[in-house]
Design a protein around this motif. Structure first.
Motif, PDB file in Angstrom:
ATOM      1  N   ILE A 115      -3.275  -0.847 -19.475  1.00  0.00           N
ATOM      2  CA  ILE A 115      -4.191  -0.500 -18.369  1.00  0.00           C
ATOM      3  C   ILE A 115      -4.379   1.016 -18.340  1.00  0.00           C
ATOM      4  N   GLU A 116      -3.252   1.699 -18.484  1.00  0.00           N
ATOM      5  CA  GLU A 116      -3.316   3.161 -18.461  1.00  0.00           C
ATOM      6  C   GLU A 116      -4.177   3.688 -19.607  1.00  0.00           C
TER       7      GLU A 116
ATOM      8  N   ASN B  90      -7.955   2.892 -19.134  1.00  0.00           N
ATOM      9  CA  ASN B  90      -8.586   3.738 -18.107  1.00  0.00           C
ATOM     10  C   ASN B  90      -8.633   5.209 -18.497  1.00  0.00           C
TER      11      ASN B  90
ATOM     12  N   GLU C  98      -9.067  -6.256 -12.379  1.00  0.00           N
ATOM     13  CA  GLU C  98      -9.055  -5.477 -11.144  1.00  0.00           C
ATOM     14  C   GLU C  98      -8.758  -3.998 -11.414  1.00  0.00           C
ATOM     15  N   ALA C  99      -7.923  -3.732 -12.428  1.00  0.00           N
ATOM     16  CA  ALA C  99      -7.507  -2.349 -12.693  1.00  0.00           C
ATOM     17  C   ALA C  99      -8.503  -1.554 -13.535  1.00  0.00           C
TER      18      ALA C  99
ATOM     19  N   GLU D  24     -11.432   0.605 -14.727  1.00  0.00           N
ATOM     20  CA  GLU D  24     -12.401   1.521 -14.096  1.00  0.00           C
ATOM     21  C   GLU D  24     -13.708   1.466 -14.874  1.00  0.00           C
TER      22      GLU D  24
HETATM   23  C1  LIG Z   1      -6.448   2.788 -14.113  1.00  0.00           C
HETATM   24  O1  LIG Z   1      -5.323   3.296 -14.749  1.00  0.00           O
HETATM   25  C2  LIG Z   1      -4.949   4.583 -14.295  1.00  0.00           C
HETATM   26  C3  LIG Z   1      -3.841   5.044 -15.170  1.00  0.00           C
HETATM   27  O2  LIG Z   1      -2.792   4.118 -15.152  1.00  0.00           O
HETATM   28  C4  LIG Z   1      -4.552   4.535 -12.861  1.00  0.00           C
HETATM   29  O3  LIG Z   1      -4.253   5.827 -12.395  1.00  0.00           O
HETATM   30  C5  LIG Z   1      -5.693   3.983 -12.055  1.00  0.00           C
HETATM   31  O4  LIG Z   1      -5.273   3.803 -10.732  1.00  0.00           O
HETATM   32  C6  LIG Z   1      -6.148   2.675 -12.649  1.00  0.00           C
HETATM   33  N1  LIG Z   1      -7.327   2.262 -11.916  1.00  0.00           N
HETATM   34  C7  LIG Z   1      -7.309   1.246 -11.085  1.00  0.00           C
HETATM   35  C8  LIG Z   1      -8.613   0.981 -10.398  1.00  0.00           C
HETATM   36  O5  LIG Z   1      -6.341   0.544 -10.902  1.00  0.00           O
END
Ligand SMILES: *[C@@H]1O[C@H](CO)[C@@H](O)[C@H](O)[C@H]1NC(C)=O
Ligand SMILES: *[C@@H]1O[C@H](CO)[C@@H](O)[C@H](O)[C@H]1NC(C)=O
Length: 507
Positions: free
Chosen positions: A426-427, A430, A453-454, A456
């Motif tokens: 995820i990191e 994004n 959901e995570a 972006e």
């Molecule tokens: C996407 O990943 C980044 C890095 O881990 C994090 O800071 C950010 O909150 C994430 N975005 C969402 C919408 O969860």
């Protein structure tokens, strides 16, 4: 006005006018300016088309302003019928349109006819359906009553009320690069909701592949749209695109193209009349493959995601993250799939890979291949090519901070890297300036939910890549831009809300 006659699919001849389409006429540009367009598969000259100058943009704006006075009052049913009529004509001449896209932009004929023109038709008919449903709300207020109206984008520049009108421009990768993206679809993504919303518009076609627009202009006249409702002009981004972006009477620009050009459009709006701007500026789409994913399905879509139209699509799945447990096996299978492309003439049925749009783009892609090697990534396959053709290319073990992992290449170059955990991927996904689209491959429902959901990004797909539908909104987050094409959201982009309030005078 001169025409050009070209040999399309099955040697069928396609004839299109080469002039600027203004006021439903094909006219030469000021000082007879033209630009040449080549067949990227052969390098041969296809046509010299008129190249709009600043003066020509002024003429198109005047024509659109005249047309707006009656077009905005036209019955919604008429707008609906005209859009449906245009769809019928696009369907009738689909083989001509697809032939032109193949000849001029190097897009595979079968992709054009099977996907892009189909998409264009879906959008025309979807927004035809909206044309007579552009409604507001009725609201309760203590003083009396209020209601909202959704109106075409209006603006009285210099406080002259009849100047109320809207114009738009579609530019594809204009100022520095001229990419074809999937032009047939994207044009209609803008045109259909703009017309359904009661606007008049100017479309600026990409200088590297203008012929599809020349044909579309013919069909717009034949469909019976009043003169000035749609103008279609080719021209250089630095000339015609600039004139449009800075024009004081244009109230909106909808732009699809490179991030650099998009910034110029936005800056021009700020400097001039604060015209509304919609930007769709490419991406660096992550494709995430978990080890529980359906193997065949994930391979199919990740391969297509970076090879369709040679990766010259804004939603290309160019960063492929694969769970370490299946990483080696996946890389081998991915490579085997990607290496058997048949390079050639996009009109021929046996061809599975056409050329890049031009030499400049080829050189840009190859310079990224060199950067990839310099970054220490391992070349899995490809890396070279002849003329405008670049072999499908993939790098393994690409570092997250490498240029090829961070910058949009707009070519058939896959960057593959392993990951261990969901949090880690995820990191990484994004960690990009862009945020257009992402794809997730897993059979675990909860994991799919958490990852989508995570992300972006403006679009995220599960167990599929790409997946564009007329009724689903498409657009970016972060530096991929703002505003949406397609779906009800696109109609909202092409209308403005007016709130009308009534106070009841009580005796
Ligand atoms: C996407 O990943 C980044 C890095 O881990 C994090 O800071 C950010 O909150 C994430 N975005 C969402 C919408 O969860
Ligand atoms: C443009 O072309 C037309 C037709 O060939 C010619 O008559 C005219 O003189 C040309 N105009 C200019 C400014 O070159």
């Amino acid at each position: 006005m001169p025409t050009v006659c070209l040999k399309g699919i099955d040697n069928h001849l396609v004839t299109v006018p080469t002039g600027l389409f203004i006021d439903n006429e094909f006219v030469p540009a000021t000082r007879n300016a033209t630009l040449d367009t080549e067949n990227p598969a052969t390098g041969s000259l296809l046509a010299s088309v008129s190249a709009a100058q600043k003066e020509d943009i002024d003429l198109a704006v005047q024509s659109a302003k005249r047309a707006y006075r009656t077009w905005r009052a036209e019955s919604p049913g008429t707008r609906r019928n005209l859009l449906n009529k245009l769809a019928d004509l696009v369907e009738r001449d689909a083989t001509d349109l697809a032939s032109l896209e193949a000849l001029d932009a190097g897009i595979l004929y079968r992709d054009s006819i099977g996907l892009h023109i189909h998409q264009a038709l879906e959008n025309l008919r979807y927004f035809a359906g909206w044309a007579d449903k552009v409604d507001g709300l009725s609201l309760t207020i203590p003083e009396g009553m209020a209601y909202t109206r959704r109106e075409p984008i209006v603006g009285s520049v210099y406080k002259i009320s009849f100047l109320s009108h809207l114009l738009t421009v579609l530019e594809l990768r204009i100022y520095w690069l001229t990419h074809p993206d999937i032009y047939s679809m994207i044009t209609v993504w803008k045109l259909a909701p703009a017309l359904a919303g009661g606007n008049t518009l100017i479309i600026k076609t990409p200088e590297a592949s203008p012929l599809y627009g020349q044909k579309l202009a013919q069909l717009i006249a034949e469909a019976g749209f009043p003169p000035g409702v749609v103008s279609i002009v080719c021209g250089l981004g630095t000339v015609a695109g600039k004139a449009i972006s800075e024009h004081p009477d244009i109230r909106k620009v909808s732009f699809t193209g490179s991030a650099g050009a998009g910034r110029q459009v936005l800056a021009a709006s700020a400097r001039t009349n604060l015209k509304r701007v919609t930007l769709e500026l490419g991406g660096k789409g992550p494709a995430i493959v978990f080890d529980d994913a359906d193997w065949e399905n994930a391979l199919l879509w990740t391969t297509l995601g970076i090879t369709v139209n040679n990766g010259q699509v804004c939603i290309a799945g160019s960063r492929i993250y694969v769970q370490s447990t299946i990483y080696q096996r996946f890389a081998e299978a991915f490579s085997a799939r990607s290496r058997d492309a048949v390079h050639g003439d996009p009109l021929l049925p046996e061809t599975t890979k056409g050329p890049l749009i031009n030499k400049m783009q080829r050189e840009k892609v190859l310079s990224f291949v060199q950067k990839g090697q310099a970054s220490g990534a391992k070349l899995l396959h490809g890396g070279g090519g002849e003329e405008n053709f670049v072999a499908n290319t993939a790098f393994l073990d690409v570092r997250q901070d490498a240029d090829i992992m961070q910058q949009e290449i707009f070519g058939p170059v896959a960057c593959i890297a392993p990951f261990e955990t969901e949090e880690e991927v995820i990191e990484k996904a994004n960690d990009s300036a862009y945020g257009l689209s992402a794809a997730v491959f897993t059979n675990d429902l909860n994991k799919a939910f958490r990852v989508t959901e995570a992300m972006e990004t403006g679009q995220v797909t599960v167990n599929v890549w790409g997946a564009l539908n007329a009724n689903t909104p498409f657009g970016g987050m972060k530096e991929s831009g703002f505003g949406r094409d397609m779906g009800k959201e696109a109609l909202d982009e092409w209308t403005v809300v007016k709130c009308v309030k009534w106070q009841i005078v009580r005796k």
